[in-house]
Design a protein around this motif. Structure first.
Motif, short mmCIF file in Angstrom:
data_model
loop_
_atom_site.label_atom_id
_atom_site.label_comp_id
_atom_site.label_asym_id
_atom_site.label_seq_id
_atom_site.Cartn_x
_atom_site.Cartn_y
_atom_site.Cartn_z
N ILE A 66 0.87 -1.17 0.00
CA ILE A 66 0.00 0.00 0.00
C ILE A 66 0.91 1.22 0.00
O ILE A 66 1.71 1.41 0.91
CB ILE A 66 -0.95 0.03 1.22
CG1 ILE A 66 -1.76 -1.27 1.29
CG2 ILE A 66 -1.87 1.23 1.13
CD1 ILE A 66 -2.79 -1.30 2.42
N PHE A 67 0.79 1.98 -1.07
CA PHE A 67 1.68 3.11 -1.31
C PHE A 67 0.89 4.39 -1.14
O PHE A 67 -0.10 4.62 -1.83
CB PHE A 67 2.23 2.98 -2.73
CG PHE A 67 3.27 4.01 -3.10
CD1 PHE A 67 4.62 3.75 -2.90
CD2 PHE A 67 2.89 5.21 -3.69
CE1 PHE A 67 5.58 4.69 -3.27
CE2 PHE A 67 3.86 6.15 -4.06
CZ PHE A 67 5.20 5.88 -3.85
N LYS B 217 -3.69 -5.26 -11.53
CA LYS B 217 -2.50 -5.43 -10.68
C LYS B 217 -2.33 -4.22 -9.77
O LYS B 217 -1.67 -4.29 -8.75
CB LYS B 217 -1.26 -5.54 -11.56
CG LYS B 217 -1.19 -6.81 -12.38
CD LYS B 217 0.26 -7.13 -12.73
CE LYS B 217 0.41 -8.49 -13.35
NZ LYS B 217 0.30 -8.44 -14.81
N VAL B 218 -2.91 -3.09 -10.22
CA VAL B 218 -2.77 -1.84 -9.46
C VAL B 218 -4.15 -1.24 -9.22
O VAL B 218 -4.97 -1.17 -10.14
CB VAL B 218 -1.93 -0.81 -10.26
CG1 VAL B 218 -1.66 0.43 -9.41
CG2 VAL B 218 -0.63 -1.41 -10.75
N LEU B 219 -4.37 -0.82 -7.99
CA LEU B 219 -5.62 -0.14 -7.64
C LEU B 219 -5.26 1.28 -7.22
O LEU B 219 -4.41 1.48 -6.35
CB LEU B 219 -6.29 -0.90 -6.49
CG LEU B 219 -7.55 -0.29 -5.89
CD1 LEU B 219 -8.68 -0.27 -6.91
CD2 LEU B 219 -7.98 -1.07 -4.65
N LEU C 128 -6.56 -6.71 0.22
CA LEU C 128 -6.29 -6.72 -1.22
C LEU C 128 -4.79 -6.68 -1.52
O LEU C 128 -4.31 -7.38 -2.40
CB LEU C 128 -6.96 -5.54 -1.91
CG LEU C 128 -8.48 -5.60 -2.02
CD1 LEU C 128 -9.03 -4.29 -2.60
CD2 LEU C 128 -8.91 -6.78 -2.89
N SER C 129 -4.07 -5.87 -0.75
CA SER C 129 -2.64 -5.74 -1.03
C SER C 129 -1.85 -6.90 -0.45
O SER C 129 -1.13 -7.59 -1.16
CB SER C 129 -2.12 -4.41 -0.49
OG SER C 129 -2.36 -4.36 0.90
N HIS C 130 -2.01 -7.13 0.85
CA HIS C 130 -1.14 -8.09 1.51
C HIS C 130 -1.52 -9.55 1.23
O HIS C 130 -0.66 -10.42 1.20
CB HIS C 130 -1.08 -7.82 3.02
CG HIS C 130 -0.59 -6.42 3.33
ND1 HIS C 130 -0.87 -5.76 4.50
CD2 HIS C 130 0.15 -5.55 2.59
CE1 HIS C 130 -0.32 -4.56 4.47
NE2 HIS C 130 0.30 -4.40 3.32
N ILE D 232 -2.28 -7.21 -4.75
CA ILE D 232 -2.54 -6.02 -5.57
C ILE D 232 -1.72 -4.85 -4.99
O ILE D 232 -1.58 -4.73 -3.78
CB ILE D 232 -4.05 -5.65 -5.53
CG1 ILE D 232 -4.87 -6.76 -6.18
CG2 ILE D 232 -4.32 -4.31 -6.21
CD1 ILE D 232 -6.37 -6.49 -6.19
N ALA D 233 -1.17 -4.02 -5.87
CA ALA D 233 -0.52 -2.80 -5.40
C ALA D 233 -1.60 -1.74 -5.24
O ALA D 233 -2.35 -1.49 -6.17
CB ALA D 233 0.51 -2.34 -6.42
#
Ligand SMILES: Nc1ncnc2c1ncn2[C@@H]1O[C@H](COP(=O)(O)OP(=O)(O)O)[C@@H](O)[C@H]1O
Ligand SMILES: [Mg+2]
Length: 311
Positions: free
Chosen positions: A35-36, A155-157, A181-183, A187-188
């Motif tokens: 999660i960015f 692949k990216v949200l 969703l990420s971990h 998904i990034a």
């Protein structure tokens, strides 16, 4: 983290509106499964950058790669790898959540009923999915938007300020879904916000943007710890006025600040027993000693030089 795949890459993005240079050499890499956070005050350029990533705004110079595909050269392939909500999610409010997902799914190609059921479960809307969207709370509408955004297995949200207007319970639900969703699903998740405390709880890494420029991209841990060789400790000492005077007599170089009977003193961990001994010899009563951790807010203030921050 270094071995992880970069699934979203922004390289030296620039954008002008008229003569105004709004986005200035913005670069970052987002890895799968993280999660960015894209953190910056209002007007710093978050939405503009996100629109460039999503293909809703032309890029002046620089490039975007999504799942390895160049946004310009491979527009459709790159967009197939990304899902997102920018500003308010579009929904037909007089139709059910389910019908909305079906329509959206058809727009994307074919209706995959298994996938629709899967995303409904992921966002926790099973009980209400057959109800009309106009009866949904804002948090439920957000989750329906999220379900739409991940229907095609991106692949990216990308989410632009998704917590705006949500109550604390709604924010926690969203956080739990995004972490799953990420971990768990890999998904990034790229999420923008101007609210520090939320980013601290949600993100693995944070990119700080101010006035269209990236100031720093680091893990949450690095941002809250960096430059902290000599740690600060909070000493809880009785009788404030006496304590203040004595501390300034016996260790003026360690004194940082105080509020009521809490004193922040500079000390490395191994020096703490020595400091306690000195305080006791001066007849001060110590009720507690707590390492004082720098918060994201303090780091943000140091990085940006202060101003325009919401905690
Ligand atoms: N279409 C536009 N035309 C002119 N200026 C714009 C336009 N969109 C955004 N801006 C300006 O660009 C800057 C960044 O805006 P924005 O990306 O919306 O910031 P944020 O999302 O971080 O609040 C602001 O100064 C805003 O006024
Ligand atoms: Mg914005």
């Amino acid at each position: 983290m270094n071995e992880k795949k970069v699934v979203l890459k922004a390289e030296k993005l620039n954008k002008h509106f008229g003569k105004k240079h709004i986005i200035k050499d913005v670069s970052f890499d987002v890895f799968e499964g993280e999660i960015f956070g894209f953190l910056g005050p209002n007007g710093s350029g978050k939405t503009t950058t996100i629109k460039m990533i999503m293909g809703l705004l032309d890029i002046d110079t620089g490039f975007v790669q999504i799942g390895g595909f160049d946004r310009e050269k491979n527009f459709e392939d790159s967009l197939a790898q990304i899902g997102g909500i920018i500003e308010n999610p579009d929904t037909y409010s007089y139709l059910s959540g389910y019908k909305n997902l079906e329509i959206y799914s058809r727009l994307r190609g074919k209706v995959d009923k298994t996938r629709i059921a899967e995303v409904i479960k992921l966002v926790g809307l099973e009980k209400r999915i057959m109800d009309k969207v106009k009866t949904y709370s804002l948090g439920m509408k957000q989750r329906l938007g999220l379900a739409q955004a991940i229907l095609h297995h991106p692949k990216v949200l990308v989410l632009d300020e998704p917590t705006n207007g949500l109550d604390p319970a709604g924010i926690k639900e969203l956080r739990d879904i995004l972490k799953y969703l990420s971990h768990e699903e890999g998904i990034a998740v790229f999420v923008s916000s101007h609210i520090l405390s939320e980013m601290e709880l949600l993100c693995d890494r944070v990119c700080i943007i101010d006035a269209g420029k990236v100031l720093k991209t680091e893990s949450i841990g690095q941002i809250t710890d960096s430059g902290n060789n000599e740690s600060d400790y909070e000493f809880i000492i009785g009788d404030e006025s006496v304590a203040l005077q004595k501390i300034q007599e016996i260790m003026p170089e360690r004194y940082r600040s105080n509020t009521q009977n809490k004193f922040i003193l500079a000390a490395n961990e191994e020096e703490v027993p020595e400091v306690i001994k000195m305080l006791c010899s001066a007849d001060l009563k110590i009720f507690g000693v707590i390492p004082s951790v720098r918060t994201l807010e303090q780091s943000f203030m140091e990085i940006t030089g202060g101003g325009n921050v919401i905690v």
